[in-house]
Every structure is written in C-alpha cells, then in structure tokens.
Design an enzyme around this catalytic site. Sequence first.
Site, mmCIF file in Angstrom:
data_model
loop_
_atom_site.group_PDB
_atom_site.id
_atom_site.type_symbol
_atom_site.label_atom_id
_atom_site.label_comp_id
_atom_site.label_asym_id
_atom_site.label_seq_id
_atom_site.Cartn_x
_atom_site.Cartn_y
_atom_site.Cartn_z
ATOM 1 N N GLU A 149 43.279 55.713 53.935
ATOM 2 C CA GLU A 149 42.947 56.394 52.684
ATOM 3 C C GLU A 149 42.168 57.670 53.003
ATOM 4 O O GLU A 149 41.308 57.692 53.867
ATOM 5 C CB GLU A 149 42.083 55.527 51.754
ATOM 6 C CG GLU A 149 42.800 54.374 51.086
ATOM 7 C CD GLU A 149 41.921 53.693 50.037
ATOM 8 O OE1 GLU A 149 40.981 54.337 49.531
ATOM 9 O OE2 GLU A 149 42.182 52.511 49.739
ATOM 10 N N GLU B 134 38.698 47.331 52.179
ATOM 11 C CA GLU B 134 37.320 47.812 52.047
ATOM 12 C C GLU B 134 36.261 46.733 51.796
ATOM 13 O O GLU B 134 35.471 46.852 50.853
ATOM 14 C CB GLU B 134 37.241 48.874 50.942
ATOM 15 C CG GLU B 134 37.992 50.149 51.285
ATOM 16 C CD GLU B 134 37.804 51.247 50.246
ATOM 17 O OE1 GLU B 134 37.302 50.972 49.134
ATOM 18 O OE2 GLU B 134 38.167 52.407 50.545
#
Length: 447
Positions: free
Chosen positions: A336, A234
């Site tokens: 995710e 991320e």
Amino acid sequence: MVTLQQVLLACLFWLTSLVIANPIPLKDPNDLQVMYSHNEKRYYNYDAGSMGTPIRGVNIGGWLVLEPYITPSLFEAFRTNDNNDDGIPVDEYHYCQQLGYDEAKNRLMDHWSNWYTESDFEQIAQDGFNLVRIPIGYWAFQLMDNDPYVSGPQVDFLDQAIGWASNYGLKVWVDLHGAVGSQNGFDNSGLRDTIEFLNDENLQVTSQVLNTILEKYSQDQYKDTVIGIELVNEPLGPSIDMDKLKNDFLAPAYDYIRNHLNNDQVIIIHDAFQQYNYWDDFLTPAEENWGVCIDHHHYQVFSPDQLSADFNSKIQTACQWGVGVLSEAHWSVAGEFSAALTDCAKWVNGVGVGSRYDGSFNKNDQTSYYIGSCQGNEDISTWSDERKEQTRRFVEAQLDAFEMRGGWIIWCYKTETSLEWGVDKLIGNGLFPQPITDRQYPGQCAS
C-alpha cells in the site's frame, strides 16, 4: 513434474538466500548502481518463472470491506445535519448495526454489484497493472454471536473477481483485511477504535476463517491467478503482543498451509509497522520456510511532521523506502501507498475526524496545526501547476523506489470523490504514468 509454482518459489528462495548471505551496507541510499548490482535479480516474475518483472498492482479498496472515505455516499445517507458527523456510522460494523441486517444486505448487495464490475478489471489491465490485491473481512466467512455484519455474498463476489482477473491476465492477492475484534482499531478493519484481535476467542475464530481462506484459495483451480494470501492486514504492532501474533497466529497459519495442506502457496505477512529487518528471523530461508513475502505500507500524511516536511524531503523519504528493504531476508512488496500529499480527503482519518493539514484534526488529543487549506482538494481545476507536478513526481519516485525490490500495489484503484487516493482519477488527470513505465521525472532516486 515440476510445477510453475515450484519454480517460482525456488527462484524466490534463491533471491532471499542471496540477500542473507551477501548483505551490503549502503552508505549512500541513492547509489542505485550498488543496489542493483547487489540485487540484480530482484523481482518475482510469476509469468516466466524467473526474476525480472516487478509487481505493479492496485488495491480494490472500499468494495468488500467498506471505508467511508472511499465511498462516502453510503455513509452520507445517515447525515442529520450540516454542522457535524453525529449519527453517521464510523465503519462497516456500525453501518450494518444501524440499518439492521435486511436493509444492510439490500444496500450492500447493490454496492457489491456495482462498485466494481468486470469492466473495471478490464480497464485495470489496460492501464498496465499486473495484479490486484482484494481485501475481505472475516465476517464474509463466519460471524460472532453478536455481529451485525452481512455475511456470505462477499465470498461469491471475491470468486467472481478472481475470475475477472484471470480473464484479463491479472494476478491476485487475497487479503484478510479485518480480523475479529479488529487488529488495529482502524475503520478499514471493519471495527474502529478497539483492538481485541488477540483475545483468545477472537483469535480462534480469525484463525478458523484464515484456514478456510488458505484451504480454498490455495487449490489448483485458483493458484494460477491467486499468487499470494495475506494473513492479516496491518496488525498494529506497537499496540499488540507481537510474540502472540507470531506464535499464536502467523506461525500456526504457516504450519497449516505447509504441513496440513502440504501446499506451497506464497503467504504474505504485513510488517505490523515494525522497522526493516524485524522479520528476518521469522520463517526465514534458513529454516527452509521460503514462500513468505513481507508487505510494507508507506504513507506520508498521517502525522503533522510528515505533512509539513518540504517536498524534497518527501522524495528522499520515498526513495529510502526502496533502499530499506534491500537487505531484508524475505522477498517484499510495498502493498500500500498513495499519491496523497495531504490528509484533506473527507474522512481519510475517519468519520467525525478532521484533517491535520488544515488544523481541524480532533482525535485522541493529538496535536494539529494549520499547514494549508483543504478547500478545493477534490477539484483538479483548483490545483496549481506546482501541486500537479509534485503529485506526479511523488508518484514516480515511489514507483522507482519500490521497484528496487519486489514491486508495488497502490491504494486504491478508485474512490467516489478523492483525487489523491483514486488511481483512475490520477490517470485521467495525467498524474500517474501511462504507460506505467513512463517517467516525466526520471532518476529521482538516483541523484
């Protein structure tokens, strides 16, 4: 002799080349017949060396990288009053800093030894998952001069976990979850509220750590189990220099593993919160750089608009997540997502930060307004039948959407208290399919 890895990568290359050569515009995002005929062999089957089985994985969150909302008891030990979170460390960096190295090591060794054990991996396999994604921070391998982190033992626990995974037939993604200086300012990077990942010194050290990871976990002794390495989790694309990320970090890492190590290990690139197809011209099959997977993360609880959307819109959004990747050049996986329909879980937005859902959110002057109460959020006995049904429907829609392409890895397997974020609790309460292919609400993305 042709190795299994070479066969897998050849299949991966075939799939991504097919997608580039034959893009199909999807006027109706729910037209699964069109999508499946276009992308019939859309899965990376690492067991059989052919396309046919999606990744169905789970994240090992809050273990080798602390996250306060996953294991709040570690952070509640610092509480000084019942009125606010003053004095409670907001991330692993400050957790170690406040305790000092020796005490931090004592507490973390206990956590690492007990939060996940071999029995968890056995249960994960019994639950029908086929892969675990294991986050680890740079500080496990190397420290900066002023770092307070505990360093070293995490690597031994990671190696042990890879062994457990192998014992029970699980595959592994090793995920560099925290970079020097933080790549996103989230507590899950180890250091909250700063983004200095691309500073030259920080970038150099993170690259050194990444090369260590690439070199170790691409060795033959690991490759039957470790089928991918995520270069960094991320990176916050809207807040960093994307050209520098690509040219000074991602591309050199790819060059290191392919041309220095001469290794065909699959590397995983998080999408950096960019739109679909952003990465199509970066390390693409056209350049014969084909051992690349794009990792997309999807949540619907981190803005008031998402939280207040009607439920049918949430399902439609989830289904569109599956459609969005079908024309991408690279193989992709939803690395995710969660069952959460609220942001009520304690500290899911960070220590000291409230929830948007109940109007208590108080960070960065962001607008927050009341949608509903968070009372009883972690007590299944207070959940209405409608909420239980919606949670199960939401989970199933996401699984169906993500299996349109490469598969999924849900976040995360267990939490101390949160129902919405702990898969073990979801399974125990009938909110997650068992077996995984079971559907109480089939065809949500086909109608």
